[in-house]
Motif scaffolding. Sequence first.
Motif, PDB file in Angstrom:
ATOM      1  N   ASN A 223     -50.688  52.626 -79.543  1.00  0.00           N
ATOM      2  CA  ASN A 223     -50.741  51.240 -79.091  1.00  0.00           C
ATOM      3  C   ASN A 223     -51.039  50.396 -80.318  1.00  0.00           C
ATOM      4  O   ASN A 223     -52.168  50.344 -80.788  1.00  0.00           O
ATOM      5  CB  ASN A 223     -51.835  51.068 -78.028  1.00  0.00           C
ATOM      6  CG  ASN A 223     -51.612  49.822 -77.189  1.00  0.00           C
ATOM      7  OD1 ASN A 223     -51.284  48.765 -77.739  1.00  0.00           O
ATOM      8  ND2 ASN A 223     -51.787  49.935 -75.897  1.00  0.00           N
ATOM      9  N   LEU A 224     -50.022  49.740 -80.832  1.00  0.00           N
ATOM     10  CA  LEU A 224     -50.126  49.061 -82.113  1.00  0.00           C
ATOM     11  C   LEU A 224     -50.717  47.670 -81.965  1.00  0.00           C
ATOM     12  O   LEU A 224     -50.317  46.903 -81.085  1.00  0.00           O
ATOM     13  CB  LEU A 224     -48.740  48.963 -82.765  1.00  0.00           C
ATOM     14  CG  LEU A 224     -47.971  50.283 -82.900  1.00  0.00           C
ATOM     15  CD1 LEU A 224     -46.585  50.028 -83.476  1.00  0.00           C
ATOM     16  CD2 LEU A 224     -48.741  51.262 -83.770  1.00  0.00           C
ATOM     17  N   ASN A 225     -51.656  47.377 -82.830  1.00  0.00           N
ATOM     18  CA  ASN A 225     -52.252  46.039 -82.872  1.00  0.00           C
ATOM     19  C   ASN A 225     -51.186  45.038 -83.288  1.00  0.00           C
ATOM     20  O   ASN A 225     -50.568  45.186 -84.350  1.00  0.00           O
ATOM     21  CB  ASN A 225     -53.409  46.028 -83.878  1.00  0.00           C
ATOM     22  CG  ASN A 225     -54.173  44.719 -83.875  1.00  0.00           C
ATOM     23  OD1 ASN A 225     -53.679  43.681 -83.444  1.00  0.00           O
ATOM     24  ND2 ASN A 225     -55.396  44.758 -84.365  1.00  0.00           N
ATOM     25  N   PRO A 226     -50.921  44.018 -82.474  1.00  0.00           N
ATOM     26  CA  PRO A 226     -49.872  43.050 -82.819  1.00  0.00           C
ATOM     27  C   PRO A 226     -50.162  42.272 -84.091  1.00  0.00           C
ATOM     28  O   PRO A 226     -49.256  41.674 -84.664  1.00  0.00           O
ATOM     29  CB  PRO A 226     -49.831  42.122 -81.593  1.00  0.00           C
ATOM     30  CG  PRO A 226     -51.174  42.270 -80.959  1.00  0.00           C
ATOM     31  CD  PRO A 226     -51.579  43.681 -81.204  1.00  0.00           C
ATOM     32  N   ASN A 227     -51.410  42.291 -84.531  1.00  0.00           N
ATOM     33  CA  ASN A 227     -51.782  41.571 -85.754  1.00  0.00           C
ATOM     34  C   ASN A 227     -51.872  42.483 -86.975  1.00  0.00           C
ATOM     35  O   ASN A 227     -52.247  42.035 -88.054  1.00  0.00           O
ATOM     36  CB  ASN A 227     -53.130  40.862 -85.556  1.00  0.00           C
ATOM     37  CG  ASN A 227     -53.086  39.866 -84.410  1.00  0.00           C
ATOM     38  OD1 ASN A 227     -52.114  39.152 -84.242  1.00  0.00           O
ATOM     39  ND2 ASN A 227     -54.141  39.832 -83.610  1.00  0.00           N
ATOM     40  N   ALA A 228     -51.536  43.760 -86.789  1.00  0.00           N
ATOM     41  CA  ALA A 228     -51.679  44.727 -87.879  1.00  0.00           C
ATOM     42  C   ALA A 228     -50.569  44.574 -88.905  1.00  0.00           C
ATOM     43  O   ALA A 228     -49.446  44.161 -88.589  1.00  0.00           O
ATOM     44  CB  ALA A 228     -51.690  46.144 -87.320  1.00  0.00           C
ATOM     45  N   SER A 229     -50.887  44.942 -90.134  1.00  0.00           N
ATOM     46  CA  SER A 229     -49.907  44.944 -91.213  1.00  0.00           C
ATOM     47  C   SER A 229     -49.206  46.301 -91.252  1.00  0.00           C
ATOM     48  O   SER A 229     -49.608  47.254 -90.577  1.00  0.00           O
ATOM     49  CB  SER A 229     -50.596  44.689 -92.550  1.00  0.00           C
ATOM     50  OG  SER A 229     -51.477  45.756 -92.865  1.00  0.00           O
ATOM     51  N   ALA A 230     -48.160  46.401 -92.059  1.00  0.00           N
ATOM     52  CA  ALA A 230     -47.447  47.670 -92.204  1.00  0.00           C
ATOM     53  C   ALA A 230     -48.387  48.766 -92.693  1.00  0.00           C
ATOM     54  O   ALA A 230     -48.348  49.903 -92.204  1.00  0.00           O
ATOM     55  CB  ALA A 230     -46.280  47.494 -93.172  1.00  0.00           C
ATOM     56  N   ARG A 231     -49.247  48.431 -93.628  1.00  0.00           N
ATOM     57  CA  ARG A 231     -50.189  49.414 -94.159  1.00  0.00           C
ATOM     58  C   ARG A 231     -51.163  49.880 -93.080  1.00  0.00           C
ATOM     59  O   ARG A 231     -51.476  51.072 -92.976  1.00  0.00           O
ATOM     60  CB  ARG A 231     -50.953  48.823 -95.343  1.00  0.00           C
ATOM     61  CG  ARG A 231     -51.868  49.819 -96.064  1.00  0.00           C
ATOM     62  CD  ARG A 231     -52.447  49.210 -97.339  1.00  0.00           C
ATOM     63  NE  ARG A 231     -51.398  48.897 -98.287  1.00  0.00           N
ATOM     64  CZ  ARG A 231     -50.864  49.787 -99.128  1.00  0.00           C
ATOM     65  NH1 ARG A 231     -51.308  51.035 -99.132  1.00  0.00           N
ATOM     66  NH2 ARG A 231     -49.919  49.423 -99.967  1.00  0.00           N
ATOM     67  N   GLU A 232     -51.641  48.965 -92.251  1.00  0.00           N
ATOM     68  CA  GLU A 232     -52.586  49.324 -91.198  1.00  0.00           C
ATOM     69  C   GLU A 232     -51.934  50.204 -90.139  1.00  0.00           C
ATOM     70  O   GLU A 232     -52.561  51.124 -89.602  1.00  0.00           O
ATOM     71  CB  GLU A 232     -53.165  48.058 -90.565  1.00  0.00           C
ATOM     72  CG  GLU A 232     -54.112  47.303 -91.487  1.00  0.00           C
ATOM     73  CD  GLU A 232     -54.463  45.921 -90.973  1.00  0.00           C
ATOM     74  OE1 GLU A 232     -55.527  45.398 -91.366  1.00  0.00           O
ATOM     75  OE2 GLU A 232     -53.662  45.341 -90.191  1.00  0.00           O
ATOM     76  N   VAL A 233     -50.660  49.932 -89.848  1.00  0.00           N
ATOM     77  CA  VAL A 233     -49.950  50.744 -88.851  1.00  0.00           C
ATOM     78  C   VAL A 233     -49.778  52.174 -89.354  1.00  0.00           C
ATOM     79  O   VAL A 233     -50.045  53.146 -88.636  1.00  0.00           O
ATOM     80  CB  VAL A 233     -48.579  50.115 -88.531  1.00  0.00           C
ATOM     81  CG1 VAL A 233     -47.736  51.074 -87.689  1.00  0.00           C
ATOM     82  CG2 VAL A 233     -48.756  48.795 -87.785  1.00  0.00           C
ATOM     83  N   LEU A 234     -49.343  52.330 -90.599  1.00  0.00           N
ATOM     84  CA  LEU A 234     -49.142  53.662 -91.157  1.00  0.00           C
ATOM     85  C   LEU A 234     -50.477  54.391 -91.332  1.00  0.00           C
ATOM     86  O   LEU A 234     -50.549  55.616 -91.150  1.00  0.00           O
ATOM     87  CB  LEU A 234     -48.401  53.570 -92.485  1.00  0.00           C
ATOM     88  CG  LEU A 234     -46.950  53.067 -92.392  1.00  0.00           C
ATOM     89  CD1 LEU A 234     -46.332  52.927 -93.774  1.00  0.00           C
ATOM     90  CD2 LEU A 234     -46.100  53.992 -91.519  1.00  0.00           C
ATOM     91  N   LYS A 235     -51.502  53.653 -91.664  1.00  0.00           N
ATOM     92  CA  LYS A 235     -52.821  54.269 -91.802  1.00  0.00           C
ATOM     93  C   LYS A 235     -53.297  54.839 -90.468  1.00  0.00           C
ATOM     94  O   LYS A 235     -53.952  55.888 -90.413  1.00  0.00           O
ATOM     95  CB  LYS A 235     -53.842  53.265 -92.322  1.00  0.00           C
ATOM     96  CG  LYS A 235     -55.215  53.877 -92.605  1.00  0.00           C
ATOM     97  CD  LYS A 235     -56.187  52.848 -93.153  1.00  0.00           C
ATOM     98  CE  LYS A 235     -57.506  53.504 -93.572  1.00  0.00           C
ATOM     99  NZ  LYS A 235     -58.131  54.299 -92.500  1.00  0.00           N
TER     100      LYS A 235
END
Length: 400
Positions: A223-235
């Motif tokens: 469940n991806l945070n809509p405010n997350a950056s690409a780096r935060e998603v991959l992390k």
Amino acid sequence: MSDLDLFSDPYGSDPYGDPDHDDRGRRSRRPGTRRQGQRQRQKQRRRARNGKAAFLFAMAFLVAVVGTGGVLGAAWLDHRMNPPDYEGQGTGSVTVQIKDGDSGSTIAATLLSHQVVKSTGAFVEVYGKNPKAAGIQPGFYKLRKQMSSAAAMALLLDPKSRAGNLITLPEGLRVSQVVQQLVSKTGIPKSDFEKVVRRPTGLGLPSYANGKLEGYLFPGQYNLNPNASAREVLKMMVDRFNQFARQSDLEGRAQRAKLKPGSVITMASLVQAESGRPSDMPKISQVIYNRLRHRPVPMFLKFDSTTLYGLGKFGIVASSEDIKSKNRYNTYNYGGLPPGPISNPGEKAIDAVFEPEDGDWLFFVATDPDNRITEFASTEAEFEVLRRKLNKYLESKGGN
């Protein structure tokens, strides 16, 4: 001498010689003695006045304390009985994450920390009275600040308030495929993800990943945070891998199997890429071991999947030209394992590396990819039979 003379005092009329009496029996009026008496009486009066003041002050303080305590106690009781709450639907926008297993009080604390509700007590009260409250799903929600607890509860139960991007990433995807799906789901530019893939610093990759993301983006539902950056998603995906590695004792199992953890993930990626069904994985794992440990000379793996990966291609069978390539992932030309994973394996593929199925197989062929059928062979002759089956399948499909 008269009888009177026998009892007379030759030093005066006071038998004890009292200095405060004169020879006539009267009290002396010396100034020093009189002042001492006055000072003594003044001290006594001052002590009396001070004692009375202290008593009055103590009484006043006691009244104040008791009175304040009563007020505070009443305020505390009122706060417990009627916890403060905002009114209305609130203003602005704030994204709040509800995690799996969060209780009503935990959710209340989360909302309070984001200034959504005015008190945890008010929300817990609403939560406890709503029979649907237990149905609040984990994820990200778009709420407003300074909402009434009832309004906040209504949005948490409304699927339209879900602000997160729920995505399921299956086992066996390459990093390039993962990025493609993430771009489609999040709207984050592909270039942002590619920048992180090229320089994956700060993602928490284990040392045995050698600075590469391939193999360490753990598959599963996110469940991806809509405010997350690409780096935060991959992390987030690397964190999931690390969590699995800890819980499954990956490094300890690798040590007991006399393997390097990085080699385990590389082998698992081959197992994942080559298997049609989970039941095939332990057998494919055994084929890898049998070929690498073949005596008197180890056999090349000759996996089409590794060769195509090195060329950035997708498919079932590598062409004759592909097999001639010089890339290090070409296991037709290079012995041993490829230099790293070729996909992101799941838990079953990793377990298959540690738990191969006993057998003397040296070959396997996906004879019916549509139905995910893989067959195994122990001799070259058996392998040729299986390869003819695959060629017949490919002809029916018009080629590779």
